[in-house]
Design a protein around this motif. Structure first.
Motif, mmCIF file in Angstrom:
data_model
loop_
_atom_site.group_PDB
_atom_site.id
_atom_site.type_symbol
_atom_site.label_atom_id
_atom_site.label_comp_id
_atom_site.label_asym_id
_atom_site.label_seq_id
_atom_site.Cartn_x
_atom_site.Cartn_y
_atom_site.Cartn_z
ATOM 1 N N ILE A 180 2.349 -0.422 -3.581
ATOM 2 C CA ILE A 180 2.353 0.857 -2.860
ATOM 3 C C ILE A 180 2.037 0.629 -1.377
ATOM 4 O O ILE A 180 2.659 1.226 -0.490
ATOM 5 C CB ILE A 180 1.331 1.831 -3.472
ATOM 6 N N LEU A 181 1.084 -0.260 -1.097
ATOM 7 C CA LEU A 181 0.737 -0.598 0.282
ATOM 8 C C LEU A 181 1.918 -1.253 0.993
ATOM 9 O O LEU A 181 2.260 -0.879 2.131
ATOM 10 C CB LEU A 181 -0.472 -1.528 0.287
ATOM 11 N N LEU A 182 2.533 -2.231 0.345
ATOM 12 C CA LEU A 182 3.660 -2.937 0.946
ATOM 13 C C LEU A 182 4.824 -1.995 1.225
ATOM 14 O O LEU A 182 5.464 -2.070 2.285
ATOM 15 C CB LEU A 182 4.103 -4.067 0.015
ATOM 16 N N GLN A 183 5.092 -1.100 0.292
ATOM 17 C CA GLN A 183 6.163 -0.118 0.485
ATOM 18 C C GLN A 183 5.912 0.696 1.745
ATOM 19 O O GLN A 183 6.824 0.931 2.556
ATOM 20 C CB GLN A 183 6.245 0.796 -0.740
ATOM 21 N N HIS A 184 4.687 1.131 1.951
ATOM 22 C CA HIS A 184 4.337 1.932 3.127
ATOM 23 C C HIS A 184 4.523 1.117 4.408
ATOM 24 O O HIS A 184 5.093 1.610 5.390
ATOM 25 C CB HIS A 184 2.890 2.418 3.021
ATOM 26 N N LEU A 185 4.060 -0.129 4.401
ATOM 27 C CA LEU A 185 4.162 -0.968 5.595
ATOM 28 C C LEU A 185 5.609 -1.310 5.931
ATOM 29 O O LEU A 185 5.999 -1.329 7.108
ATOM 30 C CB LEU A 185 3.357 -2.253 5.400
ATOM 31 N N LEU A 186 6.425 -1.573 4.920
ATOM 32 C CA LEU A 186 7.814 -1.941 5.164
ATOM 33 C C LEU A 186 8.615 -0.776 5.727
ATOM 34 O O LEU A 186 9.583 -0.977 6.468
ATOM 35 C CB LEU A 186 8.470 -2.452 3.878
ATOM 36 N N GLN A 187 8.213 0.430 5.388
ATOM 37 C CA GLN A 187 8.897 1.604 5.948
ATOM 38 C C GLN A 187 8.672 1.707 7.452
ATOM 39 O O GLN A 187 9.509 2.255 8.174
ATOM 40 C CB GLN A 187 8.402 2.872 5.257
ATOM 41 N N GLU A 188 7.537 1.165 7.921
ATOM 42 C CA GLU A 188 7.220 1.229 9.344
ATOM 43 C C GLU A 188 7.653 -0.022 10.098
ATOM 44 O O GLU A 188 7.683 -0.025 11.329
ATOM 45 C CB GLU A 188 5.703 1.411 9.537
ATOM 46 N N ALA A 189 7.983 -1.097 9.385
ATOM 47 C CA ALA A 189 8.307 -2.371 10.025
ATOM 48 C C ALA A 189 9.670 -2.310 10.705
ATOM 49 O O ALA A 189 10.579 -1.588 10.272
ATOM 50 C CB ALA A 189 8.291 -3.489 8.992
ATOM 51 N N SER A 190 9.808 -3.077 11.772
ATOM 52 C CA SER A 190 11.073 -3.104 12.516
ATOM 53 C C SER A 190 12.079 -4.072 11.903
ATOM 54 O O SER A 190 13.269 -3.987 12.166
ATOM 55 C CB SER A 190 10.816 -3.484 13.977
#
Length: 328
Positions: A131-141
């Motif tokens: 769940i954390l990784l999903q959130h971070l990847l949505q913001e990653a360039s």
């Protein structure tokens, strides 16, 4: 919703042939007959190119320069429980140099605290990291994909007997079931594999654009140094792993990042030295696994295939793996 596939080999091949969109959650029996199918499914889901051959890794002759590992900044865990967060930070550094996790040490610490607030627990399960990784990847360039593979999407009731899980098990059970429901509702990439072969895992991470966050039993993964009264640089033990117990109470969950393989003689020799205190058929292998371990200060660890697999398949891990692919 988790899709249960009964005739795994044929139905998954049919999905791959006839559809460019694979259901987010799939269940596959990891028998020898479907090993190649599992690998094809993972390649398809990660959106990476197929190699000319899908022959199991150990049957391919490795070249002298098959040292395949990514340059990933090493991040040491700050506490006894946050190895998973450190692994996520290392992966985000590799994926996105502009992310909050990859700047100065001060910003890395701020981001670690942000992740602590996000997960809201010190008893991390792999679904927390997903769940954390999903959130971070949505913001990653950067462009990337991932797949969470496990033998069990849920909570194994028998784990409340393991010392590692016991104290927080009741609260964890409620939270973890809720997170799996969220993942299913959000159509996150989950793939239930009852037995993923080491061949498949190594074949994937031997590619320069794929790494894996793997849950291992640190009681097995980090043997006691004979010259010390405590494990070398160990920072992720729910109990004292220096004892000689082999029962369930000795399990100690720990996350590492598998970044590649190496056939360099020096690396293979180092892996044998690291594992010299365990029974290991190292002579059968001409390669070792390359690991980033947030529980030690050493930048790189070389691990024999036998020790890695034994610690990965230990009771308590559910053989959890998060495969992450970087797309340029």
């Amino acid at each position: 919703m988790l899709t249960i596939i009964t005739d795994a080999a044929e139905q998954v091949k049919q999905i791959i042939r006839n559809s460019s969109k694979v259901p987010a959650a799939v269940s596959i029996d990891g028998t020898d007959d479907v090993e190649v199918t599992i690998q094809e499914q993972l390649i398809h889901r990660l959106g990476i190119k197929r190699k000319p051959s899908l022959i199991p890794f150990q049957l391919r002759k490795l070249g002298k320069n098959a040292n395949i590992s990514r340059q990933i900044r090493h991040i040491h865990q700050a506490d006894t429980w946050d190895c998973g967060l450190a692994c996520v930070q290392m992966v985000m550094y590799w994926l996105d140099h502009k992310s909050k996790a990859t700047k100065s040490p001060d910003n890395q610490e701020k981001h670690r605290k942000w992740m602590m607030d996000f997960v809201k627990t010190k008893s991390l399960w792999t679904i927390d990291l997903v769940i954390l990784l999903q959130h971070l990847l949505q913001e990653a360039s950067s462009s990337s994909t991932y797949v969470f593979c496990s033998s069990n999407f849920g909570v194994d009731e028998s784990y409340n007997k393991l010392h590692y899980y016991r104290d927080a098990f009741s609260a964890d059970e409620v939270r973890v079931r809720k997170l799996f429901n969220i993942a299913e509702n959000q159509n996150l990439p989950l793939m239930q594999v009852h037995h993923m072969s080491l061949n498949v895992l190594i074949s994937l991470v031997s590619r320069e654009n794929v790494v894996a966050i793997v849950l291992v039993d640190n009681h097995i993964f980090t043997p006691r140094d004979k010259n010390q009264s405590s494990p070398s640089h160990n920072a992720e033990t729910a109990i004292d792993i220096t004892n000689n117990e082999t029962d369930d109470s000795s399990y100690s969950g720990h996350y590492v990042v598998l970044i590649g393989i190496s056939t360099e003689k020096n690396d293979v020799q180092m892996s044998k030295i690291m594992n010299s205190q365990t029974e290991d058929d190292t002579e059968l292998y001409n390669y070792c696994l390359v690991v980033k371990n947030p529980g030690v200060y050493k930048e790189i660890q070389f691990v024999t295939p036998t020790l890695f697999e034994k610690s990965w398949r230990a009771k308590g891990t559910d053989e959890d793996v998060i495969l992450i692919a970087k797309h340029h």
